[in-house]
Every structure is written in structure tokens, then in C-alpha cells.
Design an enzyme around this catalytic site. Structure first.
Site, PDB file in Angstrom:
ATOM      1  N   GLU A   1       0.927  -1.150   0.141  1.00 10.90           N
ATOM      2  CA  GLU A   1      -0.002  -0.131  -0.009  1.00 10.90           C
ATOM      3  C   GLU A   1       0.942   1.119  -0.069  1.00 10.90           C
ATOM      4  OE1 GLU A   1      -2.079   1.481   3.233  1.00 10.90           O
ATOM      5  OE2 GLU A   1      -1.691  -0.294   4.358  1.00 10.90           O
TER       6      GLU A   1
ATOM      7  N   SER B   1      -7.806   5.601   8.018  1.00  6.86           N
ATOM      8  CA  SER B   1      -8.303   5.177   9.372  1.00  6.86           C
ATOM      9  C   SER B   1      -7.430   5.531  10.283  1.00  6.86           C
ATOM     10  CB  SER B   1      -8.637   3.709   9.183  1.00  6.86           C
ATOM     11  OG  SER B   1      -9.255   3.361   7.888  1.00  6.86           O
TER      12      SER B   1
ATOM     13  N   SER C   1      -0.074   7.072   8.734  1.00  7.10           N
ATOM     14  CA  SER C   1       1.180   6.411   8.355  1.00  7.10           C
ATOM     15  C   SER C   1       2.211   7.547   7.915  1.00  7.10           C
ATOM     16  CB  SER C   1       1.157   5.279   7.319  1.00  7.10           C
ATOM     17  OG  SER C   1       0.977   4.123   8.015  1.00  7.10           O
TER      18      SER C   1
END
Ligand SMILES: Nc1ncnc2c1ncn2[C@@H]1O[C@H](COP(=O)(O)OP(=O)(O)OP(=O)(O)O)[C@@H](O)[C@H]1O
Ligand SMILES: CC(C)(CO)[C@@H](O)C(=O)NCCC(=O)O
Length: 499
Positions: free
Chosen positions: A189, A240, A243
Site C-alpha cells: 500500500e 483510518s 502512516s
């Protein structure tokens, strides 16, 4: 029909319903990112050369028209509508036609799905094709509805392999296979994020911008060209959870930090506190609100600014100091999410009226009923960045879901509040420690008084995130150092008068 909203949530344990699909092969599109399951280090089932080859072939066959990012809250899909349809045998067939028709004839899909028409990009040249990029998103908790919709609309007959990223590419992998007969070509991701970001900044002139005069009547956006050599730069990805990446080049980056207090926390807490049931409703409500009625500001504590450290009108909840000697120290960071936040939120959420009552309640709670963990998104660990399945990905992230909200007990809410506050302090402390190159972090303050849960969490978090490099230290007189310190200063000073 409200297809995407039929099922409230979807776990991968779905009835196997393997559908016959058309044999389909397409040239590789995804040369931009390294497929994660082609890295033998990262996946147990790609240990041998032959299985490596098999996985590489899957990626070669991956459909060139779809990229899906199945996140902890939202599924983001990019559909590449090529103009070469007539000459490309791979795009023929009823599955393709059904898919195109379905996507293009709707702007909304079910109760949460939308096609972001304003973001559409035409004339995009990718992999020898020219076409339009379409952008679609829907709630991850509608995955069951998505599978039903794909089946009912004939989309399940096509394609064989789809490029996927995000935790859900792992969590829902078997469901894709069993429900739709679709194999996922999985990509990391963070790498996908960087690849996509660089592509859009290159192709779309207005992609990157900044705010001129933010927070004033004259505020407006100004385009900013990231340019061909923007390195190094930092990405803060607020999904959510959050990072934080340091990007050194297109393929060289590290995850330097993160926090579970993110977008999911916002929606989850707003749902609990203000009874809203969506992110949009929470934003709309927040636009009308005055947070000063809720937050404690610096001026509520100081009666004005705390000028020595340039603290104006924000909330002070915890400060992080770099101590070089007894008289030489700098405030290198801080967060308004601190001890006051814990007591305040517990009072609102669980009806307690003191710090002690909040701690006692939290001791009996189970925060996993409230927080969304990495394993809730990934179905397991996110090993590439050392994120174990038990790490909180999004504090209060489950609370946007009405059923989860109903089943959360006051003690769970108290525990989750404690975990939220503690995690956030831990994440920031760790970042401050590594930025300033120190290995000992001393935690003080009465938030830790009788609060073994938080101390253990902080100790564990420091050790975990720094691979044993950073040590969390605690002191018995938790909150008394300031009082003692000013007394000592007075007793030791030649002049006995206060400043
Ligand atoms: N329509 C929406 N529905 C739900 N949340 C939304 C919506 N629009 C914006 N949000 C906000 O965006 C967040 C999700 O952002 P994003 O899609 O980037 O993360 P994600 O990929 O789902 O999560 P993660 O990367 O942590 O797995 C939500 O938690 C919420 O705060
Ligand atoms: C777990 C992920 C990477 C999933 O996208 C994200 O939600 C995240 O970075 N959460 C924060 C985890 C932490 O650093 O505390």
C-alpha cells in the site's frame, strides 16, 4: 436496488461460490510497483522459484483496467477505460461490456458508493493505451454488497486477475477468489501510494497545491509543482490511522512513524459523541461547532500564552522535552491529546466523573471492541513495516459502525480512550526521540498515576517501534517533580523571592 448496502459488513469467511470465469490474459500494466507477493521475503507461499514464477505470471495477467485499494474504511477503485477497445481482443466479451455499462451509467452505487466525476482524467497514456481514468469509492464494510453486485451484474465473469493494494487485499483475498473467481495481484500500500502520487503530480497540473493565508478570510489555494526531484519529502497518509513516510526516491522510502489517532478516530468518536452516522455528517456538524467549549486551552491554564515555548492558544496536554543538561532543554514536541483528553472523553462517553473512576472502568474493558486493529484491515500482520496484527490501526475506528457501537460497553469505551491517548503520546515520543537521536525517554505526569496499563503500553510501544533501541523510563513520584523543583530552586537560590 441498494446493492452495496445489502450486507452490513463482510468478513472473508464467505460461502464459497466459485463462479466460472472467462479465461483471460492481458499484458502487464503494473510495472510501476513491485508486487508484494513477488517478494519471497514477504510471503510464505512464494518461497520457491517456481511459485515465484507463478506469481509473476499472475501479475502479468493482471487486468490493466482496475486498481483497487481496500482500506480499513474505504475501498478506492480506479478504472482505466481504454479507447482501444475494438482492436484489443482482451477487452471484448459480455463481462467487459457489463462492467463498463454499470460503471459509466451510474454516479452512485448503493448507499456508500460514488464515482468522483470531477476527478476524471481523459487522454491518459498508460502501457501503450490511451484512455480515461475513473475514480470510484465505497465503504469497506459493504464488501459483501460489492460481491453480490458484481455477481448480479455479470462482472464476476471478468476479469481473472485484479491489481489490489491496502490491507483488504490480504484480508479479502480468499473472498475475491471464492465469490468472484478473481485472483488478486497484491501490491504494497505504501509503494502504491507513492507510485500513484508521483503519476498524478506529473500528469495533472493542479494536483499539488498549498493554502495561502490559511485560517483567514483571504485563504485560497495555490498550485505547487512538486517537480521531477522533490526528494526527500515526507508523506503523512491520514486514512483510518496515520502512516508517516520519508520518501528518498520513487522506490526508496521508509515508514518513519504513524499514529492510530486518525480519520477513523474522528468518525468513530463523532458517531459516539454526537450521534452522527457518517463522515460527511460529522464534518457538516463540526463546521457549525465551537471546539473552545470542549477543549482546555493554554489560556484556560495560563490566563494567556506560555511564551517561553511559543505556545499560544492551543490545548496543553503533554509536552515532550529534550533534556541536554539540568538547565539546558528544549520543547521538541507535544500533543493536545493527553491526560485531560482521557478524563474528558471518558466522562462524555462512559459517564464517569473522575480520573480514578475512568481508570477503574478501563481496567475492566476490552478496547478491541472499539478500536480497529491492523488485523481487522489486513486479516493478519502488515509485515513489511513491522505492523503486527494486534497493533491499533485506527483508534475508535470500529465506532462508525452502528452494530459495533451498540455492543461497546462503557468499560470498553474507557479502555479504548486510554489506549488512544497512550498510543498517541507513545507515537509522538518515539518520533521525537528518533529525530533528536536520543535513546532514553522518561515519562512523567499524573496521567501515569496508578495507571499501569498506560505505563506498560508505553514501555512496550517504545521497545516495539524502536527494535529495543529506545527505553521508556518511569519515575515513582510521577507528578511531583515540578513542585519539588521550584521549591529546590527557591531553597538553593541566594535571593529568596519568587520571579
Ligand atoms: N465517504 C466517506 N466515508 C467514510 N469515511 C470517509 C469518507 N470520506 C472521507 N472519510 C474519512 O477518510 C478516512 C478513510 O481514509 P482512507 O480511505 O484514506 O483510509 P483507508 O485506506 O480506508 O484506511 P487505512 O489506510 O488506515 O487502511 C475515514 O476514516 C474518514 O475519516
Ligand atoms: C495499519 C495501516 C498501515 C493500514 O493502512 C494504517 O491504518 C496505520 O498506519 N495505522 C497507524 C498504526 C500506528 O503506527 O500506530
Amino acid at each position: 436496488m441498494d446493492l452495496l448496502s445489502e450486507a452490513p459488513s463482510c468478513d472473508p469467511e464467505i460461502q464459497p461460490e466459485l463462479l466460472k470465469i472467462r479465461e483471460y490474459v492481458s499484458p502487464a500494466y503494473a510495472t510501476l510497483a513491485v508486487p508484494v507477493d513477488c517478494e519471497p521475503r514477504l510471503a510464505a507461499d512464494v518461497a520457491t522459484t517456481s511459485s515465484y514464477r507463478r506469481h509473476s505470471q499472475d501479475h502479468q495477467q493482471a487486468i490493466q483496467w482496475f486498481g483497487i485499494d481496500v482500506g480499513g474504511t474505504l475501498v478506492k477503485a480506479v478504472y482505466y477505460e481504454t479507447q482501444n477497445d475494438k482492436t484489443d481482443p482482451l477487452t471484448e466479451g459480455e463481462g467487459v461490456a457489463a462492467m463498463k455499462k454499470f460503471i459509466k451509467s451510474n454516479l452512485k452505487y448503493g448507499s456508500t458508493g460514488i464515482r468522483d466525476q470531477r476527478l476524471e482524467m481523459h487522454g491518459q497514456k498508460i502501457g501503450g493505451y490511451t484512455g480515461t481514468l475513473h475514480f470510484i469509492k465505497f465503504a469497506t464494510n459493504r464488501m459483501c454488497g460489492f460481491f453480490d453486485m458484481a455477481t448480479n451484474n455479470g462482472l464476476a465473469r471478468f476479469p481473472k486477475v485484479v491489481c489490489a493494494t491496502g490491507g483488504g487485499a490480504f484480508k479479502f483475498e480468499s473472498a475475491f477468489q471464492e465469490r468472484l473467481g478473481v485472483k488478486l495481484a497484491k501490491y504494497d500500500e505504501m509503494q502504491s501510494l507513492i507510485t500513484g502520487l508521483h503519476y498524478l503530480c506529473r500528469e495533472y497540473l493542479d494536483e499539488c497545491y498549498y493554502w495561502e493565508n490559511p485560517n483567514s478570510d483571504q485563504s485560497h489555494t495555490v498550485p505547487f509543482q512538486l517537480g521531477p526531484d522533490p526528494y526527500p519529502y515526507i508523506i503523512v497518509n491520514i486514512g483510518s490511522g496515520v502512516s508517516i513516510l520519508r520518501v528518498n526516491s520513487a522506490n526508496d522510502f521508509t515508514r518513519i512513524g504513524g499514529t492510530s489517532v486518525g480519520g477513523g478516530t474522528f468518525t468513530g468518536l463523532c458517531s459516539l459523541l454526537a450521534g452522527v452516522d457518517s463522515f460527511e455528517a460529522a464534518i457538516t456538524l463540526a463546521e457549525k461547532g465551537d471546539s473552545h467549549r470542549v477543549d482546555k486551552l493554554v489560556r484556560d491554564i495560563y490566563g494567556g500564552d506560555y511564551s517561553r515555548f511559543g505556545l499560544g492558544g492551543e490545548v496543553v496536554a503533554s509536552s515532550i522535552l529534550r533534556v541536554n543538561s539540568a538547565t539546558d532543554f528544549t520543547r521538541i514536541g507535544g500533543t493536545s491529546v493527553g491526560g485531560g483528553t482521557f478524563t474528558g472523553l471518558c466522562s462524555l462517553l462512559a459517564g464517569v466523573d473522575s480520573f480514578e473512576a475512568a481508570i477503574t472502568l478501563a481496567e475492566k474493558g476490552d478496547s478491541h471492541r472499539v478500536d480497529k486493529l491492523v488485523r481487522d484491515i489486513y486479516g493478519g500482520d502488515y509485515s513489511r513495516f513491522g505492523l503486527g496484527g494486534e497493533v491499533v490501526a485506527s483508534s475508535f475506528g470500529h465506532m462508525a459502525n452502528v452494530d459495533r457501537r451498540k455492543s461497546a460497553r462503557p468499560e470498553d469505551l474507557a479502555k479504548a480512550t486510554l489506549v488512544t491517548v497512550t498510543n498517541n503520546i507513545g507515537a509522538i515520543a518515539r518520533m521525537c526521540a528518533s529525530i533528536s537521536g536520543v535513546e532514553r525517554v522518561v515519562f512523567v505526569g499524573n496521567y501515569l498515576c496508578g495507571n499501569e496499563m498506560s505505563m506498560q503500553m508505553l514501555a512496550y510501544a517504545m521497545e516495539y517501534w524502536s527494535q529495543g533501541q529506545i527505553k521508556a523510563l518511569f519515575l515513582r513520584h510521577e507528578g511531583y517533580f515540578g513542585a519539588l523543583g521550584c521549591l529546590l530552586s527557591r531553597l538553593n537560590s541566594s535571593s529568596q523571592g519568587p520571579d
